[in-house]
Design a protein around this motif. Sequence first.
Motif, PDB file in Angstrom:
ATOM      1  N   SER A   1     -41.581  33.553  79.408  1.00 53.93           N
ATOM      2  CA  SER A   1     -42.394  32.545  78.720  1.00 53.93           C
ATOM      3  C   SER A   1     -41.565  31.581  77.879  1.00 53.93           C
ATOM      4  O   SER A   1     -42.049  30.509  77.511  1.00 53.93           O
ATOM      5  CB  SER A   1     -43.453  33.216  77.837  1.00 53.93           C
ATOM      6  OG  SER A   1     -42.842  33.923  76.788  1.00 53.93           O
TER       7      SER A   1
ATOM      8  N   VAL B   1     -54.224  24.945  78.428  1.00 55.30           N
ATOM      9  CA  VAL B   1     -53.883  26.150  77.663  1.00 55.30           C
ATOM     10  C   VAL B   1     -55.144  27.005  77.570  1.00 55.30           C
ATOM     11  O   VAL B   1     -56.119  26.616  76.937  1.00 55.30           O
ATOM     12  CB  VAL B   1     -53.368  25.789  76.253  1.00 55.30           C
ATOM     13  CG1 VAL B   1     -53.107  27.059  75.447  1.00 55.30           C
ATOM     14  CG2 VAL B   1     -52.102  24.954  76.344  1.00 55.30           C
TER      15      VAL B   1
ATOM     16  N   ASP C   1     -43.330  20.598  75.723  1.00 50.92           N
ATOM     17  CA  ASP C   1     -43.208  22.022  76.045  1.00 50.92           C
ATOM     18  C   ASP C   1     -43.581  22.993  74.940  1.00 50.92           C
ATOM     19  O   ASP C   1     -43.278  24.185  75.027  1.00 50.92           O
ATOM     20  CB  ASP C   1     -41.794  22.330  76.571  1.00 50.92           C
ATOM     21  CG  ASP C   1     -40.717  22.260  75.489  1.00 50.92           C
ATOM     22  OD1 ASP C   1     -41.035  21.972  74.323  1.00 50.92           O
ATOM     23  OD2 ASP C   1     -39.532  22.502  75.829  1.00 50.92           O
ATOM     24  N   HIS C   2     -44.269  22.566  73.898  1.00 49.08           N
ATOM     25  CA  HIS C   2     -44.710  23.507  72.876  1.00 49.08           C
ATOM     26  C   HIS C   2     -45.794  24.439  73.427  1.00 49.08           C
ATOM     27  O   HIS C   2     -46.531  24.076  74.349  1.00 49.08           O
ATOM     28  CB  HIS C   2     -45.225  22.761  71.646  1.00 49.08           C
ATOM     29  CG  HIS C   2     -44.117  22.186  70.810  1.00 49.08           C
ATOM     30  ND1 HIS C   2     -44.317  21.170  69.907  1.00 49.08           N
ATOM     31  CD2 HIS C   2     -42.793  22.491  70.750  1.00 49.08           C
ATOM     32  CE1 HIS C   2     -43.170  20.874  69.315  1.00 49.08           C
ATOM     33  NE2 HIS C   2     -42.230  21.657  69.818  1.00 49.08           N
ATOM     34  N   TYR C   3     -45.901  25.623  72.829  1.00 48.76           N
ATOM     35  CA  TYR C   3     -46.768  26.662  73.385  1.00 48.76           C
ATOM     36  C   TYR C   3     -48.245  26.278  73.399  1.00 48.76           C
ATOM     37  O   TYR C   3     -48.998  26.782  74.246  1.00 48.76           O
ATOM     38  CB  TYR C   3     -46.575  27.966  72.602  1.00 48.76           C
ATOM     39  CG  TYR C   3     -45.230  28.597  72.854  1.00 48.76           C
ATOM     40  CD1 TYR C   3     -45.017  29.414  73.956  1.00 48.76           C
ATOM     41  CD2 TYR C   3     -44.149  28.340  72.012  1.00 48.76           C
ATOM     42  CE1 TYR C   3     -43.774  29.974  74.216  1.00 48.76           C
ATOM     43  CE2 TYR C   3     -42.899  28.886  72.262  1.00 48.76           C
ATOM     44  CZ  TYR C   3     -42.717  29.708  73.362  1.00 48.76           C
ATOM     45  OH  TYR C   3     -41.480  30.244  73.619  1.00 48.76           O
ATOM     46  N   ASP C   4     -48.669  25.408  72.497  1.00 46.28           N
ATOM     47  CA  ASP C   4     -50.072  25.011  72.490  1.00 46.28           C
ATOM     48  C   ASP C   4     -50.353  23.856  73.448  1.00 46.28           C
ATOM     49  O   ASP C   4     -51.474  23.329  73.479  1.00 46.28           O
ATOM     50  CB  ASP C   4     -50.547  24.659  71.072  1.00 46.28           C
ATOM     51  CG  ASP C   4     -49.727  23.560  70.417  1.00 46.28           C
ATOM     52  OD1 ASP C   4     -48.505  23.541  70.609  1.00 46.28           O
ATOM     53  OD2 ASP C   4     -50.313  22.714  69.703  1.00 46.28           O
TER      54      ASP C   4
ATOM     55  N   VAL D   1     -51.120  31.125  71.232  1.00 42.73           N
ATOM     56  CA  VAL D   1     -50.112  30.128  71.584  1.00 42.73           C
ATOM     57  C   VAL D   1     -48.768  30.623  71.041  1.00 42.73           C
ATOM     58  O   VAL D   1     -48.353  30.280  69.938  1.00 42.73           O
ATOM     59  CB  VAL D   1     -50.483  28.731  71.057  1.00 42.73           C
ATOM     60  CG1 VAL D   1     -51.574  28.143  71.914  1.00 42.73           C
ATOM     61  CG2 VAL D   1     -50.948  28.758  69.611  1.00 42.73           C
ATOM     62  N   SER D   2     -48.132  31.446  71.845  1.00 42.33           N
ATOM     63  CA  SER D   2     -46.947  32.183  71.427  1.00 42.33           C
ATOM     64  C   SER D   2     -46.236  32.661  72.680  1.00 42.33           C
ATOM     65  O   SER D   2     -46.844  32.779  73.752  1.00 42.33           O
ATOM     66  CB  SER D   2     -47.386  33.374  70.564  1.00 42.33           C
ATOM     67  OG  SER D   2     -46.404  34.381  70.514  1.00 42.33           O
ATOM     68  N   PRO D   3     -44.946  32.983  72.593  1.00 47.43           N
ATOM     69  CA  PRO D   3     -44.280  33.556  73.763  1.00 47.43           C
ATOM     70  C   PRO D   3     -44.789  34.943  74.115  1.00 47.43           C
ATOM     71  O   PRO D   3     -44.567  35.429  75.226  1.00 47.43           O
ATOM     72  CB  PRO D   3     -42.797  33.591  73.355  1.00 47.43           C
ATOM     73  CG  PRO D   3     -42.800  33.548  71.867  1.00 47.43           C
ATOM     74  CD  PRO D   3     -44.003  32.733  71.487  1.00 47.43           C
TER      75      PRO D   3
ATOM     76  N   ARG E   1     -38.930  25.675  72.867  1.00 45.82           N
ATOM     77  CA  ARG E   1     -39.693  26.918  72.962  1.00 45.82           C
ATOM     78  C   ARG E   1     -38.919  28.113  72.404  1.00 45.82           C
ATOM     79  O   ARG E   1     -39.467  29.217  72.333  1.00 45.82           O
ATOM     80  CB  ARG E   1     -40.050  27.197  74.433  1.00 45.82           C
ATOM     81  CG  ARG E   1     -41.008  26.180  75.008  1.00 45.82           C
ATOM     82  CD  ARG E   1     -41.298  26.452  76.473  1.00 45.82           C
ATOM     83  NE  ARG E   1     -42.152  27.593  76.697  1.00 45.82           N
ATOM     84  CZ  ARG E   1     -43.482  27.576  76.673  1.00 45.82           C
ATOM     85  NH1 ARG E   1     -44.113  26.442  76.357  1.00 45.82           N
ATOM     86  NH2 ARG E   1     -44.183  28.654  76.926  1.00 45.82           N
TER      87      ARG E   1
ATOM     88  N   ASP F   1     -48.619  26.367  78.613  1.00 47.69           N
ATOM     89  CA  ASP F   1     -49.002  27.772  78.560  1.00 47.69           C
ATOM     90  C   ASP F   1     -48.491  28.510  79.797  1.00 47.69           C
ATOM     91  O   ASP F   1     -48.922  28.247  80.921  1.00 47.69           O
ATOM     92  CB  ASP F   1     -50.531  27.846  78.467  1.00 47.69           C
ATOM     93  CG  ASP F   1     -51.053  29.268  78.416  1.00 47.69           C
ATOM     94  OD1 ASP F   1     -50.286  30.171  78.056  1.00 47.69           O
ATOM     95  OD2 ASP F   1     -52.249  29.458  78.736  1.00 47.69           O
ATOM     96  N   TYR F   2     -47.582  29.443  79.560  1.00 44.23           N
ATOM     97  CA  TYR F   2     -46.943  30.184  80.654  1.00 44.23           C
ATOM     98  C   TYR F   2     -47.972  30.844  81.586  1.00 44.23           C
ATOM     99  O   TYR F   2     -47.877  30.709  82.814  1.00 44.23           O
ATOM    100  CB  TYR F   2     -46.010  31.234  80.046  1.00 44.23           C
ATOM    101  CG  TYR F   2     -45.555  32.322  80.999  1.00 44.23           C
ATOM    102  CD1 TYR F   2     -44.724  32.017  82.075  1.00 44.23           C
ATOM    103  CD2 TYR F   2     -45.952  33.644  80.819  1.00 44.23           C
ATOM    104  CE1 TYR F   2     -44.294  33.019  82.947  1.00 44.23           C
ATOM    105  CE2 TYR F   2     -45.528  34.634  81.680  1.00 44.23           C
ATOM    106  CZ  TYR F   2     -44.707  34.326  82.744  1.00 44.23           C
ATOM    107  OH  TYR F   2     -44.295  35.313  83.601  1.00 44.23           O
TER     108      TYR F   2
END
Length: 368
Positions: free
Chosen positions: A23, A123, A161-164, A128-130, A229, A167-168
């Motif tokens: 992720s 998302v 590319d931020h987690y929010d 919203v996290s690895p 990330r 989304d992996y």
Amino acid sequence: MILLLTALFLIVIAFLVIRLYPSFGAAPKEERLSRIQQSPNYSNGQFQNPVKTKMQIGDVPFFKLMKEFLSNNENRIPQSPIAVLPIEKSSFHQDSSEMSICWLGHSTLLIKIDGKLILTDPVFSQRVSPFSFLGTKAFAYSENYSLEDLPEVDLVLISHDHYDHLDYQTIKKLSKKKAPFLTALGIGAHLERWGIAPERITELDWGETFWLTNQVSLTATPARHFSGRGLTNRFSTLWASWVISGSSKRLFFGADSGYFPGFKTLGEKYGPFDIAMLECGQYSPYWPFIHMSPEETLQAAADLKAQAVLPIHWAKYKLSIHPWTEPVERLLAASNQQQITIATPSIGEIFTLDDTLPQKRWWAKEIN
């Protein structure tokens, strides 16, 4: 000596986790890296903002900030599930030249323009996290959206590319679909690691344009933000806002950005816009340059020469310390100073620009 060895051990473990855990994404290599290094927006080993930008004001009081962030005072999260509407798949495939928009919370939108369906920053993870067990949790909705609820889309648009926004878990599911991806420089490396074939990925620098059809184009434009990330890859990929143009309508998808004079430049070059979808939430006096206050959101819309603004980047995650409904309330209060319509659709509601824009205060019943 034992403390030193323990510290070194923890550093090695952290390095391996970031390197190996999928992720976190991947670093651009070869052709992607070459394009990055040739970008006029890249220097000194990283991408640069369009204007000089500090990530935060002075020394942020970490423990005070964490205490505020962990507090649920001042209505910072909804006290009951937010009533959202189910996604009407069939509505997006009806023969119609009308442009329609469906906001799914935060920065995820379905945009139908000239018969083509675009999905922005999808998302659907609860955090919203690895890691699925760590990080701020999504607000409770009356219906939890998933990729399976969506109609087939013609393009996936990723702003940064931020987690929010990237989304992996959602991208892994999209890897089994056929839709192409459009994103900013460097982000293709993440997508490839997660199973998206290289031929499905187009990366753009600011000012470059992608033609989805001979009528629908998307242009990457500057934003005042940042990327990254992991712990050491901030500014390694580009962040962007987007101009979406069709045969008769023009939209602006702002994604994340602090206010800057570039909005006026974009309005003069690409405007006027029928609607601007602009961030309105997750601001703070501690980081005023990378996220806009609601009043700045309205000014940005005016600079862009937008007839209407759809506030996004709120109503799904607590990523700052303001009450969850404050962004839209402040935006509406400020709108008395500008002749700009504020669209406030319910989450999941489909609306068109050819009809009267939705303007109900749906969130009021969630806080009573």
